[in-house]
Design a protein around this motif. Sequence first.
Motif, short mmCIF file in Angstrom:
data_model
loop_
_atom_site.label_atom_id
_atom_site.label_comp_id
_atom_site.label_asym_id
_atom_site.label_seq_id
_atom_site.Cartn_x
_atom_site.Cartn_y
_atom_site.Cartn_z
N LEU A 185 -9.18 20.66 -36.53
CA LEU A 185 -9.30 19.82 -37.51
C LEU A 185 -8.79 20.47 -38.64
N ALA A 186 -8.69 21.81 -39.05
CA ALA A 186 -8.41 22.20 -40.32
C ALA A 186 -6.68 21.61 -40.83
N PRO A 187 -6.07 21.83 -39.99
CA PRO A 187 -4.58 21.22 -40.21
C PRO A 187 -4.43 19.82 -40.47
N ILE A 188 -5.31 19.04 -39.91
CA ILE A 188 -5.68 17.56 -39.85
C ILE A 188 -6.02 17.26 -41.44
N ILE A 189 -7.01 18.19 -41.83
CA ILE A 189 -7.88 17.96 -43.03
C ILE A 189 -6.91 18.19 -44.10
N GLY A 190 -6.21 19.36 -43.88
CA GLY A 190 -5.24 19.78 -45.12
C GLY A 190 -4.18 18.81 -45.17
N MET A 191 -3.75 18.32 -44.19
CA MET A 191 -2.35 17.19 -44.22
C MET A 191 -2.95 15.87 -44.98
N ILE A 192 -4.42 15.63 -44.61
CA ILE A 192 -4.88 14.29 -45.46
C ILE A 192 -5.25 14.76 -46.80
N LEU A 193 -5.67 15.98 -47.15
CA LEU A 193 -5.87 16.25 -48.65
C LEU A 193 -4.48 16.34 -49.25
N GLY A 194 -3.46 17.01 -48.43
CA GLY A 194 -1.85 16.94 -49.16
C GLY A 194 -1.81 15.60 -49.57
N ILE A 195 -1.72 14.99 -48.68
CA ILE A 195 -1.35 13.44 -48.98
C ILE A 195 -1.82 12.78 -49.97
N LEU A 196 -3.31 12.77 -50.02
CA LEU A 196 -4.02 12.43 -50.95
C LEU A 196 -3.82 13.03 -52.44
N ASN A 197 -3.37 14.35 -52.42
CA ASN A 197 -2.88 14.80 -53.83
C ASN A 197 -1.64 14.42 -54.18
N GLN A 198 -0.72 14.26 -53.35
CA GLN A 198 0.70 13.58 -53.67
C GLN A 198 0.32 12.15 -54.28
N LEU A 199 -0.38 11.33 -53.51
CA LEU A 199 -0.53 10.00 -54.13
C LEU A 199 -1.21 9.84 -55.43
N ILE A 200 -2.11 10.74 -55.69
CA ILE A 200 -2.97 10.88 -57.01
C ILE A 200 -1.85 11.26 -57.99
N VAL A 201 -0.66 12.35 -57.78
CA VAL A 201 0.27 12.96 -58.67
C VAL A 201 1.28 12.00 -58.93
N ARG B 286 4.60 24.69 -64.92
CA ARG B 286 3.49 25.46 -65.52
C ARG B 286 2.59 25.44 -64.24
N LEU B 287 2.16 24.01 -63.80
CA LEU B 287 1.40 23.68 -62.83
C LEU B 287 1.58 24.23 -61.36
N GLN B 288 3.11 24.66 -61.11
CA GLN B 288 3.32 25.37 -60.03
C GLN B 288 2.84 26.53 -60.00
#
Length: 156
Positions: free
Chosen positions: A43-59, A79-81
């Motif tokens: 589950l951890a990589p799947i959760i990470g992928m979902i959170l990464g996609i969500l983060n990209q959509l918000i940005v 700076r954020l990097q």
Amino acid sequence: MAGPAVLVLHALIGGLAGSAIAFGGVGKLIPAGLIKISIFIVLAPIIGMILGILNQLIVNFFVKRSEQSPKRLNHLFKRLQLVSAAIYSFSHGSNDAQKTMGILFALLVAAKKLNMDDSMPVWIIFLCHIMIAAGTMFGGFRIVRTMGTRLTKLTP
């Protein structure tokens, strides 16, 4: 990045489980713990992928609606990097330290210096954090340089 971490976790769990079996047989294993670990290895990589996609959509949402020039946005993302890299590094180091603490604790229990019911000694916590910091300070720049400039070009 998740690949090597997962392999280390598999090796760590497999090594500890194998040691327990060699010491006292299969009965020494705690099935509920192994099941939890196995579930989250998947589950951890799947959760990470979902959170990464969500983060990209918000940005993307905020950048598209921004009235900033590309030059200003580029400066902001530079700076954020740095902030993102610092948070990632801290999280990764904390995770590595916890794995090392667990191994040291298990060794002390096996040597009958501690009991399973004891809490983690503070000296083990500090020792692990100091050693990981020292390793990063004296050799970590090499991997950072390789990952950051030689394997891929990081840009904001």
